[in-house]
Design an enzyme around this catalytic site. Structure first.
Site, PDB file in Angstrom:
ATOM      1  N   LYS A  73      31.211  40.967  38.029  1.00 27.30           N
ATOM      2  CA  LYS A  73      32.080  40.095  38.827  1.00 27.30           C
ATOM      3  C   LYS A  73      33.508  40.628  38.827  1.00 27.30           C
ATOM      4  CE  LYS A  73      34.632  36.482  38.227  1.00 27.30           C
ATOM      5  NZ  LYS A  73      35.694  36.856  39.200  1.00 27.30           N
ATOM      6  N   GLU A  85      38.189  42.189  25.722  1.00 26.57           N
ATOM      7  CA  GLU A  85      39.405  43.014  25.717  1.00 26.57           C
ATOM      8  C   GLU A  85      40.468  42.165  26.385  1.00 26.57           C
ATOM      9  OE1 GLU A  85      42.267  44.832  26.857  1.00 26.57           O
ATOM     10  OE2 GLU A  85      41.112  46.264  28.049  1.00 26.57           O
ATOM     11  N   CYS A  91      47.314  45.960  30.070  1.00 23.88           N
ATOM     12  CA  CYS A  91      47.107  45.196  28.835  1.00 23.88           C
ATOM     13  C   CYS A  91      47.838  45.838  27.664  1.00 23.88           C
ATOM     14  CB  CYS A  91      45.623  45.034  28.554  1.00 23.88           C
ATOM     15  SG  CYS A  91      44.711  46.560  28.608  1.00 23.88           S
ATOM     16  N   GLU A 102      52.524  37.265  26.683  1.00 22.50           N
ATOM     17  CA  GLU A 102      52.283  38.399  27.576  1.00 22.50           C
ATOM     18  C   GLU A 102      52.812  38.042  28.970  1.00 22.50           C
ATOM     19  OE1 GLU A 102      48.143  39.356  28.818  1.00 22.50           O
ATOM     20  OE2 GLU A 102      48.668  41.403  28.256  1.00 22.50           O
TER      21      GLU A 102
HETATM   22  P1  NAI Z   1      42.033  35.798  34.032  1.00 18.26           P
HETATM   23  O1  NAI Z   1      41.715  36.072  32.618  1.00 18.26           O
HETATM   24  O2  NAI Z   1      41.946  34.392  34.516  1.00 18.26           O
HETATM   25  O3  NAI Z   1      41.066  36.673  34.981  1.00 18.26           O
HETATM   26  C1  NAI Z   1      40.325  37.811  34.583  1.00 18.26           C
HETATM   27  C2  NAI Z   1      38.888  37.689  35.072  1.00 18.26           C
HETATM   28  O4  NAI Z   1      38.279  36.563  34.457  1.00 18.26           O
HETATM   29  C3  NAI Z   1      38.742  37.456  36.576  1.00 18.26           C
HETATM   30  O5  NAI Z   1      37.585  38.136  37.039  1.00 18.26           O
HETATM   31  C4  NAI Z   1      38.515  35.960  36.666  1.00 18.26           C
HETATM   32  O6  NAI Z   1      37.818  35.579  37.816  1.00 18.26           O
HETATM   33  C5  NAI Z   1      37.695  35.707  35.423  1.00 18.26           C
HETATM   34  N1  NAI Z   1      37.725  34.337  34.912  1.00 18.26           N
HETATM   35  C6  NAI Z   1      38.761  33.460  34.949  1.00 18.26           C
HETATM   36  N2  NAI Z   1      38.404  32.283  34.383  1.00 18.26           N
HETATM   37  C7  NAI Z   1      37.121  32.411  33.984  1.00 18.26           C
HETATM   38  C8  NAI Z   1      36.185  31.545  33.326  1.00 18.26           C
HETATM   39  N3  NAI Z   1      36.528  30.285  32.985  1.00 18.26           N
HETATM   40  N4  NAI Z   1      34.936  32.009  33.065  1.00 18.26           N
HETATM   41  C9  NAI Z   1      34.602  33.262  33.392  1.00 18.26           C
HETATM   42  N5  NAI Z   1      35.425  34.117  34.019  1.00 18.26           N
HETATM   43  C10 NAI Z   1      36.680  33.709  34.309  1.00 18.26           C
HETATM   44  O7  NAI Z   1      43.457  36.389  34.328  1.00 18.26           O
HETATM   45  P2  NAI Z   1      44.494  35.950  35.489  1.00 18.26           P
HETATM   46  O8  NAI Z   1      44.528  34.465  35.616  1.00 18.26           O
HETATM   47  O9  NAI Z   1      44.185  36.709  36.700  1.00 18.26           O
HETATM   48  O10 NAI Z   1      45.851  36.453  34.874  1.00 18.26           O
HETATM   49  C11 NAI Z   1      46.558  35.650  33.922  1.00 18.26           C
HETATM   50  C12 NAI Z   1      47.158  36.453  32.822  1.00 18.26           C
HETATM   51  O11 NAI Z   1      46.107  37.060  32.091  1.00 18.26           O
HETATM   52  C13 NAI Z   1      48.036  37.624  33.247  1.00 18.26           C
HETATM   53  O12 NAI Z   1      49.340  37.220  33.505  1.00 18.26           O
HETATM   54  C14 NAI Z   1      47.940  38.490  32.027  1.00 18.26           C
HETATM   55  O13 NAI Z   1      48.829  38.029  31.055  1.00 18.26           O
HETATM   56  C15 NAI Z   1      46.527  38.275  31.536  1.00 18.26           C
HETATM   57  N6  NAI Z   1      45.622  39.365  31.982  1.00 18.26           N
HETATM   58  C16 NAI Z   1      45.324  40.345  31.088  1.00 18.26           C
HETATM   59  C17 NAI Z   1      44.541  41.407  31.476  1.00 18.26           C
HETATM   60  C18 NAI Z   1      44.204  42.508  30.551  1.00 18.26           C
HETATM   61  O14 NAI Z   1      43.893  43.603  30.992  1.00 18.26           O
HETATM   62  N7  NAI Z   1      44.202  42.304  29.266  1.00 18.26           N
HETATM   63  C19 NAI Z   1      44.044  41.540  32.846  1.00 18.26           C
HETATM   64  C20 NAI Z   1      44.363  40.427  33.704  1.00 18.26           C
HETATM   65  C21 NAI Z   1      45.146  39.382  33.267  1.00 18.26           C
END
Ligand code: NAI
Ligand code: MG
Length: 506
Positions: free
Chosen positions: A204, A279, A313, A410
């Site tokens: 996904k 991660e 990240c 972050e």
């Molecule tokens: P997110 O963690 O919500 O999204 C990442 C993935 O998780 C997306 O594919 C999303 O659809 C999925 N997801 C979201 N909620 C879920 C759930 N309840 N169950 C299963 N899958 C779910 O990140 P978002 O909202 O796009 O960004 C928010 C913050 O997260 C950013 O500002 C950053 O701080 C952090 N982030 C960190 C990343 C990393 O590489 N460590 C990458 C993206 C975001």
């Protein structure tokens, strides 16, 4: 020095004919080797972050669609060509896929740029070739999955002896949920080890950036992977993602994204005792000792935070410079920040693109605002240029305190907070004063300093005199709330295999 003020943003050039044609074709779900309509008619708009305009739309897959995808992955795992395939055949398919990525490198880089906002230049020198190389590296492991024999001291009936060994088997159906910052490379980090070990996958992509994963799905079919080995469902995290995490027939979840969602996934996965690797976020320190060459530190520290508009990240988002060099380092990084040319990803002049979404832009500007309110000083940046795209000027903050939100949380944008330190024991404590533990970098040419600080840092990767380099052979992952499990290298095979002990009476 760059003469173009950061408030002047060029227009996004038109995409190539090939990419324009891709954007026009209707996007569906990849299930069982076919592009199928979602059961739900709901769609998610896909934006160009440089303009804020819709460039495509993808299905918002429902729980019913997820059920179909998991069933296809299960069927491909249990029987048929994939289940019977020799390791060398899986290796050959991964190589075929990497060759196709190479053949379509320009198109993939353009699509990644258009959907994520990063420059096409960066996508062509980093995202796309690293994706190709990742599949090649993982292809090699397909033929090197080993168990071992061992001697036991079992007291069986008189005369009975035992032949004992363990083997590794693929963990099964894996759900892989990935973020939007490196959409194609994250797909590779997830798919590579799963396919090398013989698992099947439901992938996904992030709702903001599904396009290169869908193009990769086409290349996966073209490479000849059997139907159902890789399924791709697009949709929101709270619905599509959550349905995958809850699904009783998914054996493992591999997730990259926010710590907040990592915690939700980890809890939800316990109901069915799924294997989980996470991660998650980071707030990685960049630690500058006074003995270093300041020019290379300045360039390295600027790159550590501003690469990919700070949406990394492992971004070096907390700069700690020794008090004797602090002013010079901050001045150098701030000068570098103020001369970065902002613009749309397809413009070859652009050095930094917009953030991925309006939401992310607002989140980052909100952090800058909170820093200001709590008393931080902005040395450069601190605002969005007046433009419809999701830009934020590269920002450096000083006068920050350890308990401020901008220091603790972050930000995931081009925002650096800089602090001074005096000695090595103090800096280790300051660097570790965070819930995160993904990465750190140490800048010093004194081998004693380096060897004293590196063991003290609670982080999954420590770079010395560099920051942010990753390699498929080098384990990557977090301490503390940056997650658990490691990607890359030989160790990733542990995360995608089950060990089966065999005890045979002879
Ligand atoms: P997110 O963690 O919500 O999204 C990442 C993935 O998780 C997306 O594919 C999303 O659809 C999925 N997801 C979201 N909620 C879920 C759930 N309840 N169950 C299963 N899958 C779910 O990140 P978002 O909202 O796009 O960004 C928010 C913050 O997260 C950013 O500002 C950053 O701080 C952090 N982030 C960190 C990343 C990393 O590489 N460590 C990458 C993206 C975001
Ligand atoms: Mg989220």
């Amino acid at each position: 020095m760059n003469a173009v003020p950061q408030s002047t943003i060029a227009a996004q050039p038109a995409p190539s004919a090939r990419v324009a044609e891709f954007l026009k074709r209707p996007r569906r779900l990849l299930i069982g080797g076919e592009w199928v309509e979602a059961q739900s008619s709901k769609r998610i708009p896909v934006m160009d972050p440089a303009t804020g305009k819709e460039i495509a739309s993808v299905p918002d897959a429902s729980a019913e669609d997820v059920n179909r995808a998991v069933a296809a992955a299960r069927a491909a795992f249990e029987k048929g060509p994939w289940a019977d395939m020799l390791p060398a055949q899986r290796e050959a398919l991964l190589w075929k896929l990497s060759d196709l990525i190479d053949q379509h490198a320009d198109e993939l880089a353009e699509l990644e740029s258009l959907n994520n906002g990063k420059t096409k230049f960066m996508a062509s020198i980093i995202d796309v070739p690293s994706t190709r190389d990742y599949f090649r590296y993982m292809a090699g492991w397909a033929t090197k999955i080993e168990g071992s024999t061992f001697q036991t001291s079992i007291h069986g009936p008189p005369g009975m002896k035992f032949h004992t060994y363990f083997t590794r088997e693929p963990v099964g159906v894996v759900a892989q949920i990935i973020p939007w910052n490196f959409p194609l490379a994250m797909a590779a980090w997830k798919l590579g080890p799963a396919l090398a070990t013989g698992c099947t996958v439901v992938l996904k992509p992030a709702e903001q950036t599904p396009l290169t994963a869908l193009r990769l799905g086409e290349l996966i079919i073209e490479a000849g992977f059997p139907p159902g080995v890789v399924n791709i469902v697009t949709g929101h995290g709270e619905t599509t993602g959550a349905a995958l995490v809850a699904h009783p027939d998914v054996n493992k979840i591999a997730f990259t994204g926010s710590t907040e969602v990592g915690k939700i996934i980890n809890k939800a996965a316990t109901d069915t005792v799924k294997r989980v690797t996470l991660e998650l976020g980071g707030k990685s320190p960049v630690i500058v000792f006074p003995d270093v060459d300041l020019d290379s530190v300045v360039g390295g520290a600027a790159n550590a935070i501003f690469f990919n508009s700070g949406q990394v990240c492992a971004a070096g988002s907390r700069l700690f410079a020794h008090k004797s060099v602090f002013d010079k380092v901050v001045e150098g990084v701030s000068n570098a920040a103020s001369t970065i040319r902002l613009g749309p990803g397809l413009d070859p002049q652009t050095q930094m693109g917009p953030l991925v979404s309006r939401e992310q832009q607002e989140r980052v500007l909100g952090y800058i605002q909170s820093g200001r309110k709590e008393g931080a000083a902005i040395v450069t940046g601190g605002e969005a240029p007046p433009h419809e795209g999701y830009y934020v000027k590269p920002t450096v903050m000083v006068n920050v305190k350890p308990d401020m939100k901008v220091v603790r949380e972050e930000i995931f944008g081009p925002v650096l907070v800089a602090q001074r330190f005096e000695d090595i024991d103090e800096i280790a404590a300051m660097a570790n004063d965070t819930p995160y533990g993904l990465a750190a970098s140490v800048w010093s040419n004194d081998v004693r300093t380096v060897n004293r600080i590196v063991p003290k840092l609670r982080a999954g990767t420590v770079w010395v005199n560099c920051h942010g380099f990753v390699d498929p052979a080098m384990p990557f992952g977090g301490f503390k709330q940056s997650g658990f499990g490691r990607e890359h290298g030989r160790v990733v095979l542990d995360q995608y295999t089950e060990i089966k002990s065999v005890c045979m009476a002879v």
